[in-house]
Design a protein around this motif. Structure first.
Motif, short mmCIF file in Angstrom:
data_model
loop_
_atom_site.label_atom_id
_atom_site.label_comp_id
_atom_site.label_asym_id
_atom_site.label_seq_id
_atom_site.Cartn_x
_atom_site.Cartn_y
_atom_site.Cartn_z
N LEU A 252 -41.55 -45.02 36.65
CA LEU A 252 -41.37 -45.20 35.09
C LEU A 252 -42.91 -45.20 34.20
N ARG A 253 -43.60 -46.03 35.05
CA ARG A 253 -44.87 -46.40 34.40
C ARG A 253 -45.96 -45.19 34.39
N GLN A 254 -45.85 -44.57 35.66
CA GLN A 254 -46.55 -43.21 35.64
C GLN A 254 -46.25 -42.11 34.59
N SER A 255 -44.74 -42.01 34.41
CA SER A 255 -44.39 -41.13 33.29
C SER A 255 -44.59 -41.58 32.06
N TYR A 256 -44.37 -42.72 31.76
CA TYR A 256 -44.51 -43.28 30.24
C TYR A 256 -45.60 -44.29 29.94
N GLY A 257 -46.17 -44.62 30.95
CA GLY A 257 -47.40 -45.77 30.66
C GLY A 257 -46.58 -47.18 30.44
N GLU A 258 -47.21 -47.81 30.03
CA GLU A 258 -46.66 -49.40 30.00
C GLU A 258 -45.66 -49.62 28.84
N ARG A 259 -45.51 -48.55 28.18
CA ARG A 259 -44.50 -48.40 26.87
C ARG A 259 -43.15 -48.28 27.45
N TRP A 260 -43.16 -47.70 28.94
CA TRP A 260 -41.42 -47.76 29.31
C TRP A 260 -40.64 -48.73 29.07
N ARG A 261 -41.00 -49.71 29.15
CA ARG A 261 -40.19 -51.06 28.95
C ARG A 261 -39.44 -51.10 27.43
N ALA B 129 -36.88 -48.33 27.08
CA ALA B 129 -35.59 -48.92 27.54
C ALA B 129 -35.07 -49.91 26.74
N VAL B 130 -35.78 -50.56 26.19
CA VAL B 130 -35.15 -51.83 25.36
C VAL B 130 -34.70 -51.30 24.07
N GLY B 131 -35.46 -50.14 23.33
CA GLY B 131 -35.18 -49.73 22.23
C GLY B 131 -33.72 -48.74 22.29
N THR B 132 -33.62 -48.15 23.58
CA THR B 132 -32.63 -47.20 23.77
C THR B 132 -31.31 -48.25 24.05
N MET B 133 -31.28 -49.24 24.79
CA MET B 133 -30.07 -50.09 24.71
C MET B 133 -29.94 -50.95 23.43
N MET B 134 -30.73 -51.16 22.61
CA MET B 134 -30.64 -51.75 21.48
C MET B 134 -29.74 -50.93 20.54
N VAL B 135 -30.22 -49.70 20.40
CA VAL B 135 -29.42 -48.64 19.77
C VAL B 135 -28.29 -48.52 20.00
N ALA B 136 -28.11 -48.57 21.37
CA ALA B 136 -26.44 -48.20 21.97
C ALA B 136 -25.64 -49.40 21.57
N THR B 137 -26.17 -50.85 21.81
CA THR B 137 -25.39 -51.93 21.58
C THR B 137 -25.02 -51.92 20.40
N MET B 138 -25.96 -51.67 19.33
CA MET B 138 -25.94 -51.99 17.85
C MET B 138 -24.56 -50.61 17.47
N ALA B 139 -24.86 -49.55 18.00
CA ALA B 139 -23.71 -48.60 17.88
C ALA B 139 -22.32 -49.07 18.09
N THR B 140 -22.23 -49.74 19.33
CA THR B 140 -21.14 -49.94 19.92
C THR B 140 -20.23 -51.02 19.13
N VAL B 141 -21.23 -51.79 18.55
CA VAL B 141 -21.00 -53.25 17.88
C VAL B 141 -20.36 -52.83 16.37
N LEU B 142 -20.98 -51.89 15.82
CA LEU B 142 -20.63 -51.32 14.44
C LEU B 142 -19.37 -50.48 14.52
N SER B 143 -19.24 -49.69 15.53
CA SER B 143 -18.21 -48.93 15.48
C SER B 143 -16.96 -49.72 15.96
N ALA B 144 -17.07 -50.97 16.69
CA ALA B 144 -15.87 -51.63 16.95
C ALA B 144 -15.38 -52.34 15.72
N THR B 145 -16.37 -52.95 14.74
CA THR B 145 -16.08 -53.77 13.64
C THR B 145 -15.91 -53.00 12.20
#
Length: 125
Positions: free
Chosen positions: A9-18, A21-37
């Protein structure tokens, strides 16, 4: 499980890979919470539009949570068999498509099916 190692991951995306990953999971989590409520504010309008009773329309919220709970039991198996990245991409894509289909549904059975499917996908996410 190719591509899941930190050095790859570091080789493909540099130090930004973290942050990716965090941004992707934040968007996914917000989408599920918004969809539920968010359905709760639309229940009265859905009752009128689809001529449903209060007991029927509450299945939109309850069914979502029930199917999410059941899918959570399967999430480890899915992650082990198709991988974290593949599962995340598959679930997020399906979640987006089914969200649009549910939002545009003109039939009550499609609306209920989309809510149950969204709940299951949220459980996998």
């Amino acid at each position: 499980m190719a591509g899941l190692r930190v050095d790859e991951l570091r080789q493909s995306y540099g130090e930004r890979w973290r942050w990716y990953a965090v941004g992707t999971m934040m968007v996914a989590t917000m989408a599920t919470v918004l969809s539920a409520t968010s359905i709760n504010v639309a229940l009265a309008d859905i009752m009128v539009a689809f001529d449903l009773g209060q007991g029927q329309v509450h299945w939109l919220a309850t069914g979502y949570v029930a199917s999410m709970t059941l899918a959570m039991l399967c999430s480890t198996w899915v992650l082990d068999h198709i991988g974290v990245r593949a599962a995340t991409m598959l679930v997020m894509t399906a979640f987006s498509v089914i969200s649009v289909a549910g939002g545009l549904s003109t039939d009550v059975s499609l609306l209920f099916a989309s809510r149950f499917a969204l709940g299951a996908l949220s459980g996998l996410m």
